[in-house]
Design a protein around this motif. Structure first.
Motif, PDB file in Angstrom:
ATOM      1  N   SER A  16       0.952  -1.221  -0.008  1.00 51.58           N
ATOM      2  CA  SER A  16      -0.017   0.042  -0.070  1.00 51.58           C
ATOM      3  C   SER A  16       0.939   1.299  -0.191  1.00 51.58           C
ATOM      4  O   SER A  16       1.975   1.185   0.556  1.00 51.58           O
ATOM      5  N   PRO A  17       0.392   2.358  -0.546  1.00 53.98           N
ATOM      6  CA  PRO A  17       1.090   3.566  -0.587  1.00 53.98           C
ATOM      7  C   PRO A  17       1.657   3.797   0.660  1.00 53.98           C
ATOM      8  O   PRO A  17       0.896   3.819   1.633  1.00 53.98           O
ATOM      9  N   GLN A  18       2.665   4.369   0.952  1.00 57.21           N
ATOM     10  CA  GLN A  18       3.471   4.543   2.260  1.00 57.21           C
ATOM     11  C   GLN A  18       4.760   5.445   2.136  1.00 57.21           C
ATOM     12  O   GLN A  18       5.635   5.355   1.131  1.00 57.21           O
ATOM     13  N   SER A  19       4.999   6.167   2.958  1.00 62.47           N
ATOM     14  CA  SER A  19       6.309   6.883   3.134  1.00 62.47           C
ATOM     15  C   SER A  19       7.273   5.827   3.882  1.00 62.47           C
ATOM     16  O   SER A  19       7.112   5.587   4.981  1.00 62.47           O
ATOM     17  N   VAL A  20       8.416   5.554   3.093  1.00 63.20           N
ATOM     18  CA  VAL A  20       9.438   4.921   3.797  1.00 63.20           C
ATOM     19  C   VAL A  20      10.820   5.544   4.101  1.00 63.20           C
ATOM     20  O   VAL A  20      11.073   6.483   3.132  1.00 63.20           O
ATOM     21  N   GLY A  21      11.350   5.425   5.170  1.00 65.32           N
ATOM     22  CA  GLY A  21      12.691   6.233   5.609  1.00 65.32           C
ATOM     23  C   GLY A  21      13.582   5.304   5.425  1.00 65.32           C
ATOM     24  O   GLY A  21      13.403   4.033   4.632  1.00 65.32           O
ATOM     25  N   ALA A  22      14.805   5.380   6.071  1.00 60.42           N
ATOM     26  CA  ALA A  22      16.018   4.585   5.951  1.00 60.42           C
ATOM     27  C   ALA A  22      15.433   3.422   6.511  1.00 60.42           C
ATOM     28  O   ALA A  22      15.063   3.079   7.605  1.00 60.42           O
ATOM     29  N   GLY A  23      15.959   2.183   5.797  1.00 65.85           N
ATOM     30  CA  GLY A  23      15.695   0.846   6.192  1.00 65.85           C
ATOM     31  C   GLY A  23      15.068  -0.054   5.270  1.00 65.85           C
ATOM     32  O   GLY A  23      15.296   0.498   4.110  1.00 65.85           O
ATOM     33  N   THR A  24      14.798  -1.170   5.407  1.00 58.63           N
ATOM     34  CA  THR A  24      14.441  -2.245   4.335  1.00 58.63           C
ATOM     35  C   THR A  24      12.880  -2.683   4.606  1.00 58.63           C
ATOM     36  O   THR A  24      12.255  -2.790   5.684  1.00 58.63           O
ATOM     37  N   THR A  25      12.347  -2.579   3.146  1.00 53.67           N
ATOM     38  CA  THR A  25      10.883  -2.998   3.239  1.00 53.67           C
ATOM     39  C   THR A  25      10.597  -4.096   2.390  1.00 53.67           C
ATOM     40  O   THR A  25      11.337  -4.348   1.242  1.00 53.67           O
ATOM     41  N   ASN A  26       9.957  -5.283   2.879  1.00 56.30           N
ATOM     42  CA  ASN A  26       9.986  -6.488   1.941  1.00 56.30           C
ATOM     43  C   ASN A  26       8.264  -6.646   1.752  1.00 56.30           C
ATOM     44  O   ASN A  26       7.562  -6.526   2.783  1.00 56.30           O
ATOM     45  N   THR A  27       7.783  -6.838   0.718  1.00 52.85           N
ATOM     46  CA  THR A  27       6.407  -7.391   0.309  1.00 52.85           C
ATOM     47  C   THR A  27       6.499  -8.626   0.877  1.00 52.85           C
ATOM     48  O   THR A  27       7.173  -9.615   1.083  1.00 52.85           O
ATOM     49  N   THR A  28       4.859  -9.177   0.920  1.00 53.39           N
ATOM     50  CA  THR A  28       4.631 -10.484   1.109  1.00 53.39           C
ATOM     51  C   THR A  28       5.050 -11.407   0.099  1.00 53.39           C
ATOM     52  O   THR A  28       5.251 -10.847  -0.974  1.00 53.39           O
ATOM     53  N   GLY A  29       5.176 -12.588   0.108  1.00 55.36           N
ATOM     54  CA  GLY A  29       5.628 -13.472  -0.979  1.00 55.36           C
ATOM     55  C   GLY A  29       4.228 -13.646  -2.038  1.00 55.36           C
ATOM     56  O   GLY A  29       3.227 -13.711  -1.685  1.00 55.36           O
ATOM     57  N   LEU A  30       4.497 -13.345  -3.269  1.00 56.06           N
ATOM     58  CA  LEU A  30       3.519 -13.408  -4.227  1.00 56.06           C
ATOM     59  C   LEU A  30       3.808 -15.119  -4.832  1.00 56.06           C
ATOM     60  O   LEU A  30       4.522 -15.457  -5.429  1.00 56.06           O
ATOM     61  N   ASP A  31       2.504 -15.671  -4.785  1.00 57.59           N
ATOM     62  CA  ASP A  31       2.401 -16.785  -5.001  1.00 57.59           C
ATOM     63  C   ASP A  31       2.191 -17.250  -6.851  1.00 57.59           C
ATOM     64  O   ASP A  31       1.092 -16.630  -7.382  1.00 57.59           O
ATOM     65  N   LEU A  32       3.217 -17.715  -7.445  1.00 58.01           N
ATOM     66  CA  LEU A  32       3.137 -17.752  -8.809  1.00 58.01           C
ATOM     67  C   LEU A  32       2.470 -18.968  -9.425  1.00 58.01           C
ATOM     68  O   LEU A  32       2.807 -19.177 -10.426  1.00 58.01           O
ATOM     69  N   LYS A  33       2.219 -20.004  -8.585  1.00 59.20           N
ATOM     70  CA  LYS A  33       1.818 -21.281  -8.907  1.00 59.20           C
ATOM     71  C   LYS A  33       0.702 -21.345  -9.940  1.00 59.20           C
ATOM     72  O   LYS A  33       0.905 -22.154 -11.025  1.00 59.20           O
ATOM     73  N   ASP A  34      -0.381 -20.476 -10.138  1.00 56.76           N
ATOM     74  CA  ASP A  34      -1.470 -20.540 -11.240  1.00 56.76           C
ATOM     75  C   ASP A  34      -1.332 -19.558 -12.198  1.00 56.76           C
ATOM     76  O   ASP A  34      -2.175 -19.317 -12.810  1.00 56.76           O
ATOM     77  N   ALA A  35       0.064 -19.131 -12.590  1.00 61.11           N
ATOM     78  CA  ALA A  35       0.129 -18.150 -13.410  1.00 61.11           C
ATOM     79  C   ALA A  35       1.279 -18.310 -14.340  1.00 61.11           C
ATOM     80  O   ALA A  35       2.183 -19.108 -14.080  1.00 61.11           O
ATOM     81  N   ASP A  36       1.501 -17.926 -15.653  1.00 63.64           N
ATOM     82  CA  ASP A  36       2.480 -17.928 -16.492  1.00 63.64           C
ATOM     83  C   ASP A  36       3.490 -16.813 -16.519  1.00 63.64           C
ATOM     84  O   ASP A  36       4.708 -16.978 -16.610  1.00 63.64           O
ATOM     85  N   ASP A  37       2.843 -15.610 -16.208  1.00 64.78           N
ATOM     86  CA  ASP A  37       3.551 -14.492 -16.217  1.00 64.78           C
ATOM     87  C   ASP A  37       3.053 -13.584 -14.968  1.00 64.78           C
ATOM     88  O   ASP A  37       1.982 -13.798 -14.751  1.00 64.78           O
ATOM     89  N   ALA A  38       4.095 -12.849 -14.526  1.00 64.42           N
ATOM     90  CA  ALA A  38       3.581 -11.498 -13.657  1.00 64.42           C
ATOM     91  C   ALA A  38       4.354 -10.331 -13.862  1.00 64.42           C
ATOM     92  O   ALA A  38       5.312 -10.354 -14.606  1.00 64.42           O
ATOM     93  N   LEU A  39       3.663  -9.204 -13.480  1.00 62.24           N
ATOM     94  CA  LEU A  39       4.264  -8.074 -13.695  1.00 62.24           C
ATOM     95  C   LEU A  39       4.304  -7.386 -12.432  1.00 62.24           C
ATOM     96  O   LEU A  39       3.131  -7.216 -11.676  1.00 62.24           O
ATOM     97  N   ILE A  40       5.203  -6.977 -11.889  1.00 61.05           N
ATOM     98  CA  ILE A  40       5.269  -6.270 -10.685  1.00 61.05           C
ATOM     99  C   ILE A  40       5.908  -4.823 -10.851  1.00 61.05           C
ATOM    100  O   ILE A  40       6.548  -4.585 -11.491  1.00 61.05           O
ATOM    101  N   THR A  41       4.859  -3.867 -10.306  1.00 57.61           N
ATOM    102  CA  THR A  41       4.948  -2.296 -10.835  1.00 57.61           C
ATOM    103  C   THR A  41       5.416  -1.707  -9.369  1.00 57.61           C
ATOM    104  O   THR A  41       4.673  -1.893  -8.426  1.00 57.61           O
ATOM    105  N   LEU A  42       6.624  -1.037  -9.188  1.00 52.12           N
ATOM    106  CA  LEU A  42       6.884  -0.278  -8.033  1.00 52.12           C
ATOM    107  C   LEU A  42       6.722   1.290  -8.456  1.00 52.12           C
ATOM    108  O   LEU A  42       7.116   1.619  -9.713  1.00 52.12           O
ATOM    109  N   TYR A  43       5.554   1.862  -7.823  1.00 51.32           N
ATOM    110  CA  TYR A  43       5.698   3.442  -8.038  1.00 51.32           C
ATOM    111  C   TYR A  43       6.511   4.066  -7.077  1.00 51.32           C
ATOM    112  O   TYR A  43       6.320   4.017  -5.864  1.00 51.32           O
TER     113      TYR A  43
END
Length: 143
Positions: A16-43
């Motif tokens: 979700s849109p958020q302001s991040v300062g110094a540090g590390t942010t990880n998204t949750t794991g995206l399950d690719l099991k049922d797809a051929d392709d994925a598009l991940i967009t960072l704004y």
């Protein structure tokens, strides 16, 4: 029955849109099991003049497992050297060549940056796609 484009693409917020300062942010794991392709967009929205963001894809066999970097997926965004904020950055992923789960690892240094991430699974094996609650609103224009 006529299929719609949304029957072939599963779009959901990944971070979700958020302001991040110094540090590390990880998204949750995206399950690719049922797809051929994925598009991940960072704004990357507004960035402080000294802000830097390094983003890379990581993969794992299990959602809570050990994630390893995907070679050549690292993207460096540095406002001071002219890599702009207020820009969309995308990774196209061939799901058939990856481990089952991928996530986006984001490291922000020095100053705050406004970020959000969206995930899209394309060519899902199960159609029509079932979207999560509040993940997508579709306005169908037929005339």
């Amino acid at each position: 029955m006529k299929m719609n484009s949304t029957d072939f693409i599963k779009s959901e917020p990944f971070l979700s849109p958020q302001s991040v300062g110094a540090g590390t942010t990880n998204t949750t794991g995206l399950d690719l099991k049922d797809a051929d392709d994925a598009l991940i967009t960072l704004y990357v929205g507004t960035m402080a003049a000294t802000a830097t963001v390094v983003a890379k894809l990581q993969e794992s066999e299990t959602v809570g497992g050990t994630y390893t970097d995907i070679a050549t997926s690292t993207l460096s965004i540095d406002q001071a050297v002219g890599t702009p904020g207020d820009t969309l950055y995308q990774w196209e992923v061939d799901c058939r060549l990856r481990k089952r789960f991928v996530r986006l690892n984001i490291v922000s240094a020095l100053a705050a940056a406004l970020l959000s991430v969206e995930k899209q699974l394309t060519k899902p094996r199960e159609r029509p796609v079932t979207h999560s609650a509040n993940s997508i609103v579709v306005a169908k224009l037929r005339n």
